[in-house]
Design a protein around this motif. Structure first.
Motif, PDB file in Angstrom:
ATOM      1  N   MET A   1     -12.733  -1.273 -17.571  1.00  0.00           N
ATOM      2  CA  MET A   1     -13.478  -2.289 -18.317  1.00  0.00           C
ATOM      3  C   MET A   1     -13.087  -3.694 -17.863  1.00  0.00           C
ATOM      4  O   MET A   1     -11.961  -3.930 -17.445  1.00  0.00           O
ATOM      5  CB  MET A   1     -13.164  -2.184 -19.810  1.00  0.00           C
ATOM      6  CG  MET A   1     -13.437  -0.843 -20.437  1.00  0.00           C
ATOM      7  SD  MET A   1     -15.152  -0.561 -20.771  1.00  0.00           S
ATOM      8  CE  MET A   1     -15.384  -1.580 -22.192  1.00  0.00           C
ATOM      9  N   TRP A   2     -14.050  -4.598 -17.997  1.00  0.00           N
ATOM     10  CA  TRP A   2     -13.794  -6.035 -17.875  1.00  0.00           C
ATOM     11  C   TRP A   2     -14.419  -6.685 -19.099  1.00  0.00           C
ATOM     12  O   TRP A   2     -15.630  -6.715 -19.256  1.00  0.00           O
ATOM     13  CB  TRP A   2     -14.411  -6.615 -16.593  1.00  0.00           C
ATOM     14  CG  TRP A   2     -14.298  -8.115 -16.554  1.00  0.00           C
ATOM     15  CD1 TRP A   2     -15.288  -9.020 -16.796  1.00  0.00           C
ATOM     16  CD2 TRP A   2     -13.127  -8.883 -16.297  1.00  0.00           C
ATOM     17  NE1 TRP A   2     -14.806 -10.301 -16.707  1.00  0.00           N
ATOM     18  CE2 TRP A   2     -13.471 -10.245 -16.403  1.00  0.00           C
ATOM     19  CE3 TRP A   2     -11.806  -8.552 -16.004  1.00  0.00           C
ATOM     20  CZ2 TRP A   2     -12.555 -11.273 -16.205  1.00  0.00           C
ATOM     21  CZ3 TRP A   2     -10.895  -9.580 -15.810  1.00  0.00           C
ATOM     22  CH2 TRP A   2     -11.278 -10.911 -15.904  1.00  0.00           C
ATOM     23  N   ARG A   3     -13.576  -7.156 -19.991  1.00  0.00           N
ATOM     24  CA  ARG A   3     -14.043  -7.847 -21.195  1.00  0.00           C
ATOM     25  C   ARG A   3     -15.170  -7.096 -21.906  1.00  0.00           C
ATOM     26  O   ARG A   3     -16.267  -7.607 -22.067  1.00  0.00           O
ATOM     27  CB  ARG A   3     -14.454  -9.260 -20.858  1.00  0.00           C
ATOM     28  CG  ARG A   3     -13.328 -10.009 -20.172  1.00  0.00           C
ATOM     29  CD  ARG A   3     -13.306 -11.436 -20.528  1.00  0.00           C
ATOM     30  NE  ARG A   3     -12.102 -12.024 -19.954  1.00  0.00           N
ATOM     31  CZ  ARG A   3     -12.057 -13.215 -19.434  1.00  0.00           C
ATOM     32  NH1 ARG A   3     -13.126 -13.969 -19.414  1.00  0.00           N
ATOM     33  NH2 ARG A   3     -10.940 -13.669 -18.946  1.00  0.00           N
ATOM     34  N   GLU A   4     -14.901  -5.876 -22.257  1.00  0.00           N
ATOM     35  CA  GLU A   4     -15.825  -5.024 -23.008  1.00  0.00           C
ATOM     36  C   GLU A   4     -17.048  -4.582 -22.217  1.00  0.00           C
ATOM     37  O   GLU A   4     -18.029  -4.121 -22.796  1.00  0.00           O
ATOM     38  CB  GLU A   4     -16.222  -5.674 -24.334  1.00  0.00           C
ATOM     39  CG  GLU A   4     -15.026  -5.950 -25.216  1.00  0.00           C
ATOM     40  CD  GLU A   4     -15.411  -6.558 -26.546  1.00  0.00           C
ATOM     41  OE1 GLU A   4     -16.546  -6.345 -27.016  1.00  0.00           O
ATOM     42  OE2 GLU A   4     -14.561  -7.247 -27.118  1.00  0.00           O
ATOM     43  N   ARG A   5     -17.033  -4.733 -20.909  1.00  0.00           N
ATOM     44  CA  ARG A   5     -18.114  -4.251 -20.039  1.00  0.00           C
ATOM     45  C   ARG A   5     -17.538  -3.230 -19.073  1.00  0.00           C
ATOM     46  O   ARG A   5     -16.468  -3.436 -18.502  1.00  0.00           O
ATOM     47  CB  ARG A   5     -18.720  -5.404 -19.224  1.00  0.00           C
ATOM     48  CG  ARG A   5     -19.514  -6.409 -20.012  1.00  0.00           C
ATOM     49  CD  ARG A   5     -20.877  -5.888 -20.474  1.00  0.00           C
ATOM     50  NE  ARG A   5     -21.705  -5.398 -19.400  1.00  0.00           N
ATOM     51  CZ  ARG A   5     -22.477  -6.145 -18.616  1.00  0.00           C
ATOM     52  NH1 ARG A   5     -22.535  -7.455 -18.809  1.00  0.00           N
ATOM     53  NH2 ARG A   5     -23.193  -5.607 -17.671  1.00  0.00           N
ATOM     54  N   LYS A   6     -18.239  -2.144 -18.856  1.00  0.00           N
ATOM     55  CA  LYS A   6     -17.822  -1.123 -17.902  1.00  0.00           C
ATOM     56  C   LYS A   6     -17.885  -1.676 -16.488  1.00  0.00           C
ATOM     57  O   LYS A   6     -18.857  -2.341 -16.113  1.00  0.00           O
ATOM     58  CB  LYS A   6     -18.730   0.106 -17.995  1.00  0.00           C
ATOM     59  CG  LYS A   6     -18.649   0.840 -19.311  1.00  0.00           C
ATOM     60  CD  LYS A   6     -17.459   1.738 -19.331  1.00  0.00           C
ATOM     61  CE  LYS A   6     -17.536   2.636 -20.553  1.00  0.00           C
ATOM     62  NZ  LYS A   6     -16.347   3.408 -20.728  1.00  0.00           N
ATOM     63  N   LEU A   7     -16.865  -1.381 -15.705  1.00  0.00           N
ATOM     64  CA  LEU A   7     -16.869  -1.787 -14.307  1.00  0.00           C
ATOM     65  C   LEU A   7     -17.980  -1.052 -13.570  1.00  0.00           C
ATOM     66  O   LEU A   7     -18.250   0.113 -13.830  1.00  0.00           O
ATOM     67  CB  LEU A   7     -15.516  -1.487 -13.666  1.00  0.00           C
ATOM     68  CG  LEU A   7     -14.333  -2.226 -14.281  1.00  0.00           C
ATOM     69  CD1 LEU A   7     -13.040  -1.840 -13.573  1.00  0.00           C
ATOM     70  CD2 LEU A   7     -14.544  -3.725 -14.245  1.00  0.00           C
TER      71      LEU A   7
ATOM     72  N   ARG B   1     -23.807   5.911 -18.085  1.00  0.00           N
ATOM     73  CA  ARG B   1     -22.921   4.782 -18.378  1.00  0.00           C
ATOM     74  C   ARG B   1     -23.633   3.683 -19.163  1.00  0.00           C
ATOM     75  O   ARG B   1     -23.385   2.517 -18.962  1.00  0.00           O
ATOM     76  CB  ARG B   1     -22.364   4.229 -17.081  1.00  0.00           C
ATOM     77  CG  ARG B   1     -21.493   5.218 -16.345  1.00  0.00           C
ATOM     78  CD  ARG B   1     -21.057   4.711 -14.998  1.00  0.00           C
ATOM     79  NE  ARG B   1     -20.756   3.318 -14.961  1.00  0.00           N
ATOM     80  CZ  ARG B   1     -19.611   2.763 -15.362  1.00  0.00           C
ATOM     81  NH1 ARG B   1     -18.669   3.499 -15.862  1.00  0.00           N
ATOM     82  NH2 ARG B   1     -19.426   1.469 -15.256  1.00  0.00           N
TER      83      ARG B   1
ATOM     84  N   SER C   1     -21.040  -2.137 -13.804  1.00  0.00           N
ATOM     85  CA  SER C   1     -22.275  -2.491 -14.520  1.00  0.00           C
ATOM     86  C   SER C   1     -22.420  -3.997 -14.699  1.00  0.00           C
ATOM     87  O   SER C   1     -23.234  -4.449 -15.491  1.00  0.00           O
ATOM     88  CB  SER C   1     -22.303  -1.810 -15.894  1.00  0.00           C
ATOM     89  OG  SER C   1     -21.321  -2.360 -16.744  1.00  0.00           O
TER      90      SER C   1
ATOM     91  N   ALA D   1      -9.654  -4.143 -13.118  1.00  0.00           N
ATOM     92  CA  ALA D   1     -10.844  -4.948 -12.830  1.00  0.00           C
ATOM     93  C   ALA D   1     -10.540  -6.187 -12.017  1.00  0.00           C
ATOM     94  O   ALA D   1      -9.522  -6.848 -12.218  1.00  0.00           O
ATOM     95  CB  ALA D   1     -11.493  -5.371 -14.145  1.00  0.00           C
TER      96      ALA D   1
END
Length: 174
Positions: A131-137, A4, A139, A103
């Motif tokens: 995702m949360w604002r272009e970030r993988k959940l 990931r 992480s 998310a």
């Protein structure tokens, strides 16, 4: 290399073990012992599978259930902040549970955690790939816990889990 885009992850036997082992590792880091004390509180949502609360108990801490946002069904960061204002001295961490790939508000949760010096263990058992604002959940917090139980959105032919180490994740979120 973790699958990931993170540098470190560990395969474990289940999503429950991912939560328990993560919490016990956090106890070593923050308390110098492999278990928290009963007086240590970990905030989570009541709208989750029993493994989340059970993992907190198995790590030695006491779960505190803070209600959900009626729009998202995820933990409400405003209610977390309200609980911390009146009972924050014993709280050591937060376990947001991302449900149905949706998310939690991780900006708010990470801001509150930073303000109160708390760890954040993301329970992403039902949110692999979310995702949360272009970030993988999984992480974004201090650690992320995943389940590969056959009924999950990334299921296997039996049970399995993963712990993801999210070094310096809040700084990266900003």
């Amino acid at each position: 290399m973790c699958i990931r885009d993170r540098k470190y992850c560990i395969g474990v036997s289940s999503g429950t073990d991912a939560l328990v082992l993560s919490l016990r590792a956090l106890a070593i880091k923050y308390k110098g012992d492999e278990y928290f004390e009963r007086s240590d509180r970990v905030i989570t949502t009541p709208f989750t599978f029993t493994a989340t609360g059970d993992a907190i108990l198995r790590s030695g801490a006491t779960p505190v259930f803070v209600d959900i946002d009626r729009e998202t069904f995820n933990i409400d960061p405003l209610k977390v902040r309200g609980y911390l204002r009146s009972h924050g001295e014993k709280v050591v961490g937060i376990i947001p549970v991302h449900l149905y790939g949706q998310a939690c508000n991780m900006n708010e949760i990470m801001e509150v955690a930073s303000e109160y010096n708390l760890f954040v263990l993301e329970d992403a058992a039902q949110a692999y790939g979310g995702m949360w604002r272009e970030r993988k959940l999984g992480s974004i917090g201090t650690l992320g816990a995943f389940s590969f139980f056959p009924s999950k959105n990334l299921g296997g032919f039996g049970d399995g889990g993963m712990i993801e180490y999210c070094y310096n994740s809040y700084v990266e979120l900003l």
